[in-house]
Design an enzyme around this catalytic site. Structure first.
Site, PDB file in Angstrom:
ATOM      1  N   ASP A 152      -5.915  -3.793  -2.928  1.00  0.00           N
ATOM      2  CA  ASP A 152      -6.154  -2.505  -3.005  1.00  0.00           C
ATOM      3  C   ASP A 152      -4.723  -1.996  -3.640  1.00  0.00           C
ATOM      4  O   ASP A 152      -4.762  -1.099  -4.765  1.00  0.00           O
ATOM      5  CB  ASP A 152      -6.655  -1.730  -1.980  1.00  0.00           C
ATOM      6  CG  ASP A 152      -5.814  -1.956  -0.818  1.00  0.00           C
ATOM      7  OD1 ASP A 152      -4.907  -3.033  -0.703  1.00  0.00           O
ATOM      8  OD2 ASP A 152      -5.778  -0.974   0.178  1.00  0.00           O
ATOM      9  N   GLU A 175       0.938  -1.141  -0.074  1.00  0.00           N
ATOM     10  CA  GLU A 175       0.054   0.132  -0.059  1.00  0.00           C
ATOM     11  C   GLU A 175       0.828   1.053  -0.061  1.00  0.00           C
ATOM     12  O   GLU A 175       0.509   2.132  -0.637  1.00  0.00           O
ATOM     13  CB  GLU A 175      -0.892  -0.140   1.086  1.00  0.00           C
ATOM     14  CG  GLU A 175      -1.618   1.423   1.622  1.00  0.00           C
ATOM     15  CD  GLU A 175      -2.241   1.544   2.998  1.00  0.00           C
ATOM     16  OE1 GLU A 175      -1.329   2.455   3.747  1.00  0.00           O
ATOM     17  OE2 GLU A 175      -3.031   0.904   3.339  1.00  0.00           O
TER      18      GLU A 175
END
Length: 391
Positions: A129, A68
């Site tokens: 993500d 991330e």
């Protein structure tokens, strides 16, 4: 430095060095005068959280690095028009999280100090993500900087996401899993994270990578999110979906906190967001509390713990702007300004606060915007176009 990773980037048969791959590009872009040095928050983030070799460090959590953080580092480097930083972040990510090849391997989500004192991958499970943020940013870097190698990598990553991180339930509902492993539960249920699906990103992918099922994934996600938030107008951190629909934990609050804050952020960044109207609960809470709550019960709307971190205030700026809530915007900006120390937020600068600030403040202050198709419009591209008509 302790915990430093390897340098250089190898992507299949493509190879380029982190320090030299974009020199010509940098010279061309500098003609527009947009190597911005006055985006103070970015400069502070770059100096405090990004090593020279491209490792983005979460100094508030064991000096770890995550996929991330690397993904967000790429995005902010693109917004800041720093192809050199972009290349180094991509190089470190490839070498240390993707076994040296992003064409073949999705990046491990967690890298840091192991139990034996060595440094390396701690958990090899990818995070969807981060995978999608990296692919999205690579596609936009290919378009904005005309570096087509980035598109090659992005398309390989998207194919791997579709193969390993998308599940279709028994009744035919396609959903994005948070990771390939650990989120398929018994009895056909799956555990989902609403903050993993920015609307604008899936609109964009539906156009740029139409072989995927991006519009279907987004439609299913929006339907579930709006069903969960219809009571108090609040987003959850996590939810479980199964044959009987969305499930809630037995006798325990279903909370919205550090993950859910991004749901409001993405909705505010997305022109004409389909879910924004279902997320009015946070705006109502701010009418009674100057500072965003840290944790809320998303079913009752009760505040479980107040005094959310400064990053929450920054993350909510695009959301509040989209709602036209100028009073709340001024209140959040005041909180941020009071805690600003030369670009760093708070007495002990936190990685996540700065990430949320770069997204929220960066959008609110015009460093970048997102158009209706999901494309990134950085300030430097807009300004260069105004000067030269075409770049």
């Amino acid at each position: 430095m302790k915990g430093s990773g390897k340098a250089g980037i190898s992507v299949g048969n493509l190879r380029w060095g982190a320090s030299s791959c974009l020199v010509a590009l940098a010279l061309n872009l500098s003609a527009c005068g947009w190597f911005d040095q006055d985006w103070e928050r970015w400069e502070a983030f770059h100096k405090h959280f990004v090593q020279d070799d491209g490792r983005v460090i979460d100094r508030t959590d064991g000096a770890r690095s995550t996929s991330e953080g690397q993904a967000y580092g790429l995005f902010f480097a693109l917004v800041a028009n720093r192809p050199d930083v972009f290349a180094s972040v991509l190089s470190w990510t490839t070498a240390n999280l993707a076994q040296g090849d992003l064409l073949e391997h999705l990046p491990a989500w967690l890298w840091g100090e192991r139990d034996d004192g060595s440094w390396g991958v701690v958990d090899p499970n990818p995070a969807s993500d981060a995978d999608l943020w990296i692919a999205y940013t690579l596609l936009e870097a290919a378009r904005l900087w005309d570096v087509q190698q980035y598109e090659v990598v992005a398309r390989a990553m998207l194919a791997n996401v579709l193969e390993h991180e998308v599940v279709t339930t028994a009744d035919g509902v396609s959903l994005l899993l948070p990771a390939p492993h650990g989120f398929r539960l018994e009895d056909g249920r799956v555990r989902l994270n609403p903050s993993y699906l920015p609307e604008f990103q899936f609109r964009y992918l539906d156009q740029r990578h139409p072989v995927g099922q991006w519009s279907t994934l987004l439609a299913n996600h929006n339907k579930l999110l709006m069903a969960v938030s219809q009571g108090a107008g609040l987003a959850p951190d996590w939810m479980i979906f199964g044959p009987d629909g969305v499930e809630f934990s037995d006798g325990k609050p279903i909370t919205g906190s550090y993950d859910a804050i991004r749901v409001y952020l993405w909705a505010g960044m997305t022109p004409g967001s389909e879910v924004l109207s279902a997320l009015g609960g946070m705006s109502r809470l701010l009418a009674d509390n100057n500072r965003p709550p840290e944790r809320v019960d998303i079913l009752s709307g009760d505040v479980l713990s107040g005094g959310g971190p400064l990053g929450f205030s920054a993350a909510l700026l695009p959301y509040l702007k989209a709602l036209g809530d100028d009073t709340a915007i001024r209140a959040q900006q005041s909180l941020i300004e009071e805690a600003d120390h030369g670009g760093l937020l708070g007495d002990v600068p936190a990685y996540y606060d700065h990430v949320l600030s770069l997204f929220g403040e960066g959008h609110a202050n015009g460093w970048y915007s997102i158009d209706e198709s999901g494309r990134l419009i950085p300030k430097w591209e807009r300004s260069c176009w105004l000067i030269f008509g075409d770049c």
